[in-house]
Design a protein around this motif. Structure first.
Motif, PDB file in Angstrom:
ATOM      1  N   GLN A 262       1.828   0.424   0.908  1.00  0.00           N
ATOM      2  CA  GLN A 262       2.025  -0.761   0.074  1.00  0.00           C
ATOM      3  C   GLN A 262       0.845  -0.962  -0.877  1.00  0.00           C
ATOM      4  O   GLN A 262       1.033  -1.293  -2.045  1.00  0.00           O
ATOM      5  CB  GLN A 262       2.219  -2.001   0.934  1.00  0.00           C
ATOM      6  N   GLY A 263      -0.372  -0.734  -0.390  1.00  0.00           N
ATOM      7  CA  GLY A 263      -1.550  -0.837  -1.244  1.00  0.00           C
ATOM      8  C   GLY A 263      -1.493   0.137  -2.410  1.00  0.00           C
ATOM      9  O   GLY A 263      -1.849  -0.214  -3.539  1.00  0.00           O
ATOM     10  N   CYS A 264      -1.026   1.349  -2.155  1.00  0.00           N
ATOM     11  CA  CYS A 264      -0.872   2.340  -3.224  1.00  0.00           C
ATOM     12  C   CYS A 264       0.146   1.851  -4.253  1.00  0.00           C
ATOM     13  O   CYS A 264      -0.109   1.906  -5.462  1.00  0.00           O
ATOM     14  CB  CYS A 264      -0.429   3.682  -2.650  1.00  0.00           C
ATOM     15  N   GLU A 265       1.283   1.373  -3.770  1.00  0.00           N
ATOM     16  CA  GLU A 265       2.329   0.900  -4.686  1.00  0.00           C
ATOM     17  C   GLU A 265       1.820  -0.248  -5.558  1.00  0.00           C
ATOM     18  O   GLU A 265       2.118  -0.302  -6.752  1.00  0.00           O
ATOM     19  CB  GLU A 265       3.561   0.457  -3.896  1.00  0.00           C
ATOM     20  N   GLU A 266       1.050  -1.145  -4.968  1.00  0.00           N
ATOM     21  CA  GLU A 266       0.507  -2.274  -5.728  1.00  0.00           C
ATOM     22  C   GLU A 266      -0.462  -1.819  -6.808  1.00  0.00           C
ATOM     23  O   GLU A 266      -0.659  -2.511  -7.799  1.00  0.00           O
ATOM     24  CB  GLU A 266      -0.183  -3.257  -4.775  1.00  0.00           C
ATOM     25  N   ARG A 267      -1.070  -0.642  -6.639  1.00  0.00           N
ATOM     26  CA  ARG A 267      -2.003  -0.100  -7.622  1.00  0.00           C
ATOM     27  C   ARG A 267      -1.332   0.879  -8.583  1.00  0.00           C
ATOM     28  O   ARG A 267      -2.004   1.567  -9.344  1.00  0.00           O
ATOM     29  CB  ARG A 267      -3.158   0.585  -6.898  1.00  0.00           C
TER      30      ARG A 267
ATOM     31  N   THR B 279       2.255   6.217  -6.460  1.00  0.00           N
ATOM     32  CA  THR B 279       3.490   6.453  -5.718  1.00  0.00           C
ATOM     33  C   THR B 279       3.193   7.303  -4.486  1.00  0.00           C
ATOM     34  O   THR B 279       2.975   8.509  -4.598  1.00  0.00           O
ATOM     35  CB  THR B 279       4.525   7.176  -6.606  1.00  0.00           C
TER      36      THR B 279
ATOM     37  N   PHE C 134       4.603  -4.045   6.816  1.00  0.00           N
ATOM     38  CA  PHE C 134       4.546  -3.052   5.740  1.00  0.00           C
ATOM     39  C   PHE C 134       5.540  -1.912   5.948  1.00  0.00           C
ATOM     40  O   PHE C 134       5.450  -0.874   5.300  1.00  0.00           O
ATOM     41  CB  PHE C 134       3.124  -2.484   5.650  1.00  0.00           C
TER      42      PHE C 134
ATOM     43  N   ALA D 298       7.436  -0.389   2.835  1.00  0.00           N
ATOM     44  CA  ALA D 298       6.654   0.534   2.002  1.00  0.00           C
ATOM     45  C   ALA D 298       6.556   1.901   2.670  1.00  0.00           C
ATOM     46  O   ALA D 298       6.679   2.936   2.009  1.00  0.00           O
ATOM     47  CB  ALA D 298       5.264  -0.033   1.739  1.00  0.00           C
TER      48      ALA D 298
END
Length: 188
Positions: free
Chosen positions: A14-19, A22, A102, A105
């Protein structure tokens, strides 16, 4: 971002997606830690719209507990007591399902890995080679103690690996020429 199943983590995904990154990370296969003959969690279908699970017998499991420390929700149903499939599901009075906050995600990252196996082969080809070589160079352990010294030893091992790899790809003469040109051009 490609990773193997050992790094499957919904919070990280989820942290990756928010940044805007992918993640492509397969989830590890579930292990049966309690009983081999019981249904795995994967046989319970989650419905995000209603925030419930559907069990193999068709019953709805609703959320009964929210753990803020573990960032996990827990689901169950009272129908387990008279369920004909209970012996295949749990040894307890009720089957409980845990779901990380999470999980969605992590499931998206897993689906990307599952739907495109070429990416996982690419990750394996590019990432496993350095790890295997570094492990062999360090003989599975570090020679020093304390974090500062271990970081230095690891940095030297990575430098040695990179130089060895560059020499194999470019050839030793071209590598020396490139290093020499870099030194001359930087004024060192």
């Amino acid at each position: 971002m490609l990773s193997d199943s050992g790094y499957a983590n919904g919070a990280q995904a989820q942290g990756c997606e928010e940044r805007g990154i992918t993640p492509v990370v397969p989830m590890p296969q579930p292990s049966h830690t309690r009983a081999e003959d019981c249904y795995p969690k994967t046989m319970f279908a989650y419905d995000a719209r209603t925030d419930t699970y559907r069990c193999p017998a068709g019953e709805t499991l609703t959320r009964y507990k929210r753990d803020h420390n573990l960032q996990t929700d827990y689901y169950w149903t009272k129908a387990c007591a008279q369920c004909a499939l209970r012996s295949h599901c749990t040894r307890s009075k009720r089957r409980s399902i845990a779901r990380s906050w999470f999980a969605a995600a992590a499931e998206r990252a897993h689906e990307r890995a599952r739907s495109n196996p070429r990416l996982m082969r690419l990750r394996s080809a590019t990432a496993e080679h350095p790890f295997g070589n570094l492990k062999a160079m360090l003989k599975g352990q570090f020679c020093v103690r304390t974090m500062v010294k271990v970081k230095a030893e690891m940095a030297l091992a990575v430098l040695a690996y990179n130089l060895k790899r560059a020499a194999n790809v470019l050839g030793i003469e071209q590598l020396i020429e490139k290093l020499w040109m870099r030194t001359v051009c930087s004024g060192a």
